[in-house]
Design an enzyme around this catalytic site. Structure first.
Site: not given
Ligand code: PRP
Ligand code: URA
Length: 209
Positions: A104, A203
């Site tokens: 995201r 994270d």
């Molecule tokens: C986080 C989470 C989802 C997304 C949710 O991923 O694991 O995939 O955000 O947010 P949304 O519903 O608003 O799209 P992130 O983009 O942080 O990537 P990561 O899993 O690589 O940390």
């Molecule tokens: N992605 C995350 O990891 N946590 C949140 O709360 C929203 C998006």
């Protein structure tokens, strides 16, 4: 219309509380996510079809049931979805695993797809898209569109924590997709983090940041 199922088994709620706690460290966080994913897999496989077979117990011959062999595909959204794969495979070991890489964008909050690798027969499989977080719903929405574009016909979405905004988006865009959550939270903060949520799932799982 896709249904929303909150799988609020007491064991799931108990473990989720520890997952949410900011004092829970990476090792424990990872173990708990794995355990909750396994418990959720138990709940969402209730509808798997059975076939009748005949066996002999030490006492007599009898009819009994075995899984009819429905083909399942687990589709974790990278990265955080990876944390739920092993727990689910403990219960559904024959499932194939496809990956959708999305992040995201922190400025636009729009999902950016950077990787996709799927089983070749996704149109014949029941796919379970997995991601701990359903926040705005943008990432899951994109992943599901991507799967449908490649022929997927049967899709379910399983997340630990969902926000009403994400649930509404998936219901609107994908009325054929059932959503399974361990908890439906209150909403989103100004950075589109789920409130109360559990912070940044990726994270916390991988110890980055
Ligand atoms: C986080 C989470 C989802 C997304 C949710 O991923 O694991 O995939 O955000 O947010 P949304 O519903 O608003 O799209 P992130 O983009 O942080 O990537 P990561 O899993 O690589 O940390
Ligand atoms: N992605 C995350 O990891 N946590 C949140 O709360 C929203 C998006």
């Amino acid at each position: 219309m896709g249904n929303v199922h909150v799988l609020d088994h007491p064991l799931i709620q108990h473990k989720l509380t520890h997952i949410r706690d900011k004092n829970t460290g990476t090792k424990e966080f990872r173990e708990l996510v794995d355990e909750v994913a396994m418990l959720m897999a138990f709940e969402i496989t209730r509808n798997l079809p059975l076939a009748e077979t005949k066996i002999e117990t030490p006492v007599m011959e009898t009819k009994a049931h075995v899984l009819a062999g429905k083909k399942i595909g687990l589709i974790p959204i990278l990265r955080a979805g990876l944390g739920m794969v092993d727990g689910m495979l403990k219960l559904i070991p024959a499932a194939r695993v496809g990956h959708v890489g999305l992040y995201r964008d922190p400025e636009t909050l729009q999902p950016v797809e950077y990787y996709i690798k799927l089983p070749s027969d996704i149109s014949e499989r029941e796919l379970i898209v997995i991601d701990p977080m359903l926040a705005t719903g943008g990432s899951a929405n994109d992943a599901i569109h991507s799967l449908k574009k490649r022929g997927a016909k049967q899709i379910r979405l399983m997340c630990l924590v969902g926000a009403p905004e994400g649930v509404e988006l998936i219901k609107k865009e994908h009325p054929d997709v059932d959503i399974y959550l361990a908890a439906l939270d209150d909403g989103l903060d100004e950075h589109a983090y789920i409130t109360p949520g559990l912070g940044d799932a990726g994270d916390r799982l991988f110890g980055t940041k």
